[in-house]
Design an enzyme around this catalytic site. Structure first.
Site, PDB file in Angstrom:
ATOM      1  N   ARG A   1     -55.065  -5.893  16.274  1.00 16.17           N
ATOM      2  CA  ARG A   1     -55.893  -6.048  15.136  1.00 16.17           C
ATOM      3  C   ARG A   1     -56.667  -7.377  15.200  1.00 16.17           C
ATOM      4  O   ARG A   1     -56.160  -8.348  15.733  1.00 16.17           O
ATOM      5  CB  ARG A   1     -55.284  -5.914  13.984  1.00 16.17           C
TER       6      ARG A   1
ATOM      7  N   HIS B   1     -63.349  -1.119  19.582  1.00 12.11           N
ATOM      8  CA  HIS B   1     -62.187  -0.391  19.169  1.00 12.11           C
ATOM      9  C   HIS B   1     -61.873   0.949  19.368  1.00 12.11           C
ATOM     10  O   HIS B   1     -61.723   2.134  18.860  1.00 12.11           O
ATOM     11  CB  HIS B   1     -62.095  -0.546  17.377  1.00 12.11           C
TER      12      HIS B   1
HETATM   13  C1  GLV Z   1     -56.100   2.276  16.069  1.00 10.92           C
HETATM   14  O1  GLV Z   1     -56.499   0.977  16.182  1.00 10.92           O
HETATM   15  C2  GLV Z   1     -54.784   3.036  15.573  1.00 10.92           C
HETATM   16  O2  GLV Z   1     -54.227   2.247  14.571  1.00 10.92           O
HETATM   17  O3  GLV Z   1     -54.504   4.023  15.916  1.00 10.92           O
END
Ligand code: GLV
Length: 308
Positions: free
Chosen positions: A223, A271
């Site tokens: 993150r 992401h």
């Molecule tokens: C992606 O970032 C997830 O949390 O699956």
């Protein structure tokens, strides 16, 4: 009684279709078109607007669409009685380990540098580092960390791990919280797969980078909150780090004005390291819905205090 799908950045219609294919009688509402808030018992959620869940008086469970749950727990108005679950899915786990392998191979084979050479038409062969000579340290040794470690090891890399408690997993040494310096001292490519908690926020900082091997490389697939972004730039610009591959950011989408976009030693992906396939996880979500209705223990429940 109904399920609500809440996602502004992932297409809720795909989730709707995947759930309805399993059971066409399900009553599913899609945020923001909510007609009967009082019917909602179970939310399937990705980056909901803070405070939203106060509006559903009968809500019992908030299920994350992904492996991470910080997007749910960061909401200070999340009703305390609500239980939170995460996704644990073989495909999601495999996708993550493959993305981490891809990045580690790219770093050890100088792929990013060669791509830059191409843009300046420069023919510059560089010695590469073979996996047995490459030390990878994985911070966070949960479901995702463990699989990434296994896959990297199977590809010949030297792998170590870091978690709350020391252990040996699949023949890989995992250092405990009191052995962080020892772990960092041996790490050349640092892979962050930690959950976000009050003690892991900002853990990727200048001081930590100094403890890595020289010319280390950071791969953050956890993150954005783990990384002090200005510290990363400083560590690269002062030569301690060779570069970084970042898939997650403090602010997503990464703002156009952000210095990471133009930094020549930072690789950005939006992401996408591992994205849940709704068809693959529909069964586990519906199993939890059934368990909730029958008062049975839920699968993959998160400890809200711990944050994972
Ligand atoms: C992606 O970032 C997830 O949390 O699956």
């Amino acid at each position: 009684m109904s399920i609500v799908l809440v996602s502004t950045s992932r297409d809720p219609k795909k989730w709707y279709k995947a759930l309805k294919e399993k059971n066409e009688d399900l009553d599913i509402q899609i945020y923001p078109d909510i007609e009967r808030p009082e019917d909602i018992e179970f939310a399937i959620s990705w980056k909901h607007p803070d405070g939203l869940y106060k509006n559903y008086p009968n809500l019992e469970v908030v299920a994350s669409m992904g492996a991470g749950v910080n997007h749910i727990l960061k909401d200070e108005d999340l009703p305390p009685k609500v239980r939170v679950t995460r996704i644990v899915d073989d495909q999601l786990t495999k996708d993550m380990s493959q993305f981490v392998l891809l990045q580690c191979l790219a770093v050890s084979r100088n792929l990013f540098t060669h791509l830059k050479d191409q843009s300046s038409k420069s023919w510059s062969p560089r010695a590469y580092q073979t996996p047995p000579k490459t030390n990878i340290g994985i911070m966070g040794y949960g479901v995702l960390g463990k699989e990434a470690g296994k896959v990297l090891k199977a590809n010949g890399f030297n792998v170590i791990g870091y978690a709350n408690t020391s252990k040996i997993v699949d023949g890989i040494k995992v250092y405990g919280a009191d052995q962080q310096d020892e772990f960092l001292d041996q790490t050349q490519i640092l892979v962050c797969l930690l959950p976000v908690t009050s003690s892991t926020k900002g853990v990727l900082n200048f001081e930590l980078f100094q403890k890595l091997k020289d010319e280390a490389y950071l791969i953050n697939v956890a993150r954005g909150e783990h990384l002090l972004e200005a510290d990363l730039i400083k560590a690269i610009d002062t030569g301690k780090l060779k570069g970084a591959s970042l898939d997650v950011f403090q602010e997503e989408p990464l703002p156009e004005s952000h210095p990471f976009w133009e930094h020549e030693n930072i690789q950005i992906t939006p992401h996408v390291a591992s994205m849940t396939d709704p068809e693959s996880v529909a069964n586990q979500l519906l199993e939890n819905y059934r368990r909730m209705k029958n008062g049975e223990a839920l699968l993959n429940v998160v400890d809200v205090q711990k944050g994972y």
